[in-house]
Design a protein around this motif. Sequence first.
Motif, mmCIF file in Angstrom:
data_model
loop_
_atom_site.group_PDB
_atom_site.id
_atom_site.type_symbol
_atom_site.label_atom_id
_atom_site.label_comp_id
_atom_site.label_asym_id
_atom_site.label_seq_id
_atom_site.Cartn_x
_atom_site.Cartn_y
_atom_site.Cartn_z
ATOM 1 N N LYS A 1 0.786 -1.224 0.000
ATOM 2 C CA LYS A 1 0.000 0.000 0.000
ATOM 3 C C LYS A 1 0.822 1.282 0.000
ATOM 4 N N GLN A 2 2.132 1.172 0.262
ATOM 5 C CA GLN A 2 2.963 2.374 0.298
ATOM 6 C C GLN A 2 4.047 2.374 -0.771
ATOM 7 N N LEU A 3 4.032 1.399 -1.677
ATOM 8 C CA LEU A 3 5.103 1.245 -2.650
ATOM 9 C C LEU A 3 5.172 2.425 -3.616
ATOM 10 N N GLU A 4 6.360 3.024 -3.726
ATOM 11 C CA GLU A 4 6.582 4.160 -4.619
ATOM 12 C C GLU A 4 7.496 3.814 -5.791
ATOM 13 N N THR A 5 8.482 2.948 -5.547
ATOM 14 C CA THR A 5 9.449 2.602 -6.585
ATOM 15 C C THR A 5 9.536 1.092 -6.724
ATOM 16 N N LEU A 6 9.389 0.600 -7.957
ATOM 17 C CA LEU A 6 9.489 -0.832 -8.241
ATOM 18 C C LEU A 6 10.436 -1.019 -9.418
ATOM 19 N N LEU A 7 11.566 -1.702 -9.174
ATOM 20 C CA LEU A 7 12.571 -1.942 -10.205
ATOM 21 C C LEU A 7 12.644 -3.430 -10.526
ATOM 22 N N LEU A 8 12.514 -3.740 -11.815
ATOM 23 C CA LEU A 8 12.509 -5.130 -12.279
ATOM 24 C C LEU A 8 13.479 -5.291 -13.440
ATOM 25 N N PHE A 9 14.621 -4.659 -13.378
ATOM 26 C CA PHE A 9 15.573 -4.694 -14.475
ATOM 27 C C PHE A 9 16.182 -6.081 -14.660
ATOM 28 N N ASP A 10 16.332 -6.450 -15.926
ATOM 29 C CA ASP A 10 17.064 -7.675 -16.286
ATOM 30 C C ASP A 10 16.515 -8.932 -15.628
ATOM 31 N N ASP A 11 15.223 -8.982 -15.431
ATOM 32 C CA ASP A 11 14.580 -10.218 -15.006
ATOM 33 C C ASP A 11 14.062 -10.910 -16.272
ATOM 34 N N THR B 1 0.116 4.456 -5.253
ATOM 35 C CA THR B 1 1.247 5.193 -4.695
ATOM 36 C C THR B 1 2.494 5.065 -5.557
ATOM 37 N N LEU B 2 2.468 4.169 -6.543
ATOM 38 C CA LEU B 2 3.645 3.913 -7.373
ATOM 39 C C LEU B 2 3.961 5.127 -8.241
ATOM 40 N N SER B 3 5.195 5.608 -8.162
ATOM 41 C CA SER B 3 5.587 6.770 -8.964
ATOM 42 C C SER B 3 6.791 6.497 -9.855
ATOM 43 N N CYS B 4 7.562 5.442 -9.553
ATOM 44 C CA CYS B 4 8.748 5.117 -10.343
ATOM 45 C C CYS B 4 8.719 3.632 -10.715
ATOM 46 N N PHE B 5 8.844 3.330 -12.014
ATOM 47 C CA PHE B 5 8.774 1.942 -12.459
ATOM 48 C C PHE B 5 9.850 1.680 -13.505
ATOM 49 N N GLY B 6 10.604 0.590 -13.317
ATOM 50 C CA GLY B 6 11.670 0.254 -14.249
ATOM 51 C C GLY B 6 11.561 -1.182 -14.717
ATOM 52 N N LEU B 7 11.602 -1.376 -16.042
ATOM 53 C CA LEU B 7 11.443 -2.707 -16.631
ATOM 54 C C LEU B 7 12.568 -3.037 -17.608
ATOM 55 N N SER B 8 13.615 -2.266 -17.600
ATOM 56 C CA SER B 8 14.700 -2.411 -18.572
ATOM 57 C C SER B 8 15.231 -3.839 -18.657
ATOM 58 N N GLY B 9 15.449 -4.300 -19.891
ATOM 59 C CA GLY B 9 16.086 -5.591 -20.105
ATOM 60 C C GLY B 9 15.162 -6.783 -20.154
ATOM 61 N N ASN B 10 13.877 -6.581 -19.972
ATOM 62 C CA ASN B 10 12.906 -7.691 -20.031
ATOM 63 C C ASN B 10 12.343 -7.801 -21.453
ATOM 64 N N LYS B 11 13.087 -8.434 -22.325
ATOM 65 C CA LYS B 11 12.766 -8.440 -23.746
ATOM 66 C C LYS B 11 11.654 -9.410 -24.135
ATOM 67 N N ASN B 12 11.224 -10.231 -23.197
ATOM 68 C CA ASN B 12 10.216 -11.241 -23.533
ATOM 69 C C ASN B 12 8.813 -10.870 -23.066
ATOM 70 N N VAL B 13 8.608 -9.632 -22.684
ATOM 71 C CA VAL B 13 7.274 -9.209 -22.239
ATOM 72 C C VAL B 13 6.306 -9.291 -23.415
ATOM 73 N N ASP B 14 5.167 -9.948 -23.202
ATOM 74 C CA ASP B 14 4.213 -10.136 -24.301
ATOM 75 C C ASP B 14 3.537 -8.841 -24.725
ATOM 76 N N SER B 15 3.279 -7.956 -23.770
ATOM 77 C CA SER B 15 2.635 -6.681 -24.074
ATOM 78 C C SER B 15 2.897 -5.706 -22.937
#
Length: 295
Positions: A104-114, A128-142
Amino acid sequence: MKKLFLVILILQLSVAGICQSDRTFESLEEALRNPELVEKLDLRESPVSQIDPRFKKFVHLKELCLRDCKISELPDFLQALPIKYLDLSNTKITEIPSSIRNYKQLETLLLFDDKISHIPSWLGELKTLSCFGLSGNKNVDSLNNLGRLIWIDALDLSELGLKQIPDFVFEMKKLDYLKMTDNEIASIPQQLNNLKNLKFLNLSSNKIQEFPNNLEFPKMETLYLADNPLKSIPVFVSKMQHLQEFSISETDIVSLPADLLKIKTLELVMVQKSKIPEALLDSYKKQNPKIYWLQ
């Protein structure tokens, strides 16, 4: 702009910023000696493969870094902790843990290179999420479900093999930080003009040859366009009266407009491996000695 997130991304999305507080703990055993003091826990150097149940003792935990750990899932009991910053980069996680839905308080979620393959629709429930990182996840369907995060401030969609900027990005009008490096983006649509709050934009290592002439970014402070087949400086750049850092390294640009050098806030221009003649660079340096030229 979220300063911590900015530092993270500029430094290749490391989490160096998490270690700047004297309340940061870098080993579980050390943290367990004074669990009531633990607000920041960085376990990057630990061979963690699963979350110890004793984490429940960290009732004040706000920042948790599990980067480079071998975990494949998160236990449900973590959702009871006041976590605002969560780094799950380069782990064995292949889907965004459903328990995060209850942070309920999450502001930053980083998922790089997963190896994330799917973006769940419930991500839009994280108000509450304001920062999101998904770099390097080339297999995301959409990526479409990211369009539910229209209120976020910072977004990293680098190294995803994107051929264009997703339409939902143009609806994220609060964005002040956007990083989309190492993709295959060739054209920039006029809709980028929707992002008037941008302070940081990094489109390096794409296939961009030109920009629309009538773009305006009145708050831009940092602009990186390196490693693109650009032949000239976009018209809008000289209008950025708050620009501090500008990169055109490894481009086909051979000269700079005079108005660019008149920007009072400009401190750094990166021109490594550029095609600007040395004599011309020397001339620029004399015109505005306050600017540092990184060659």
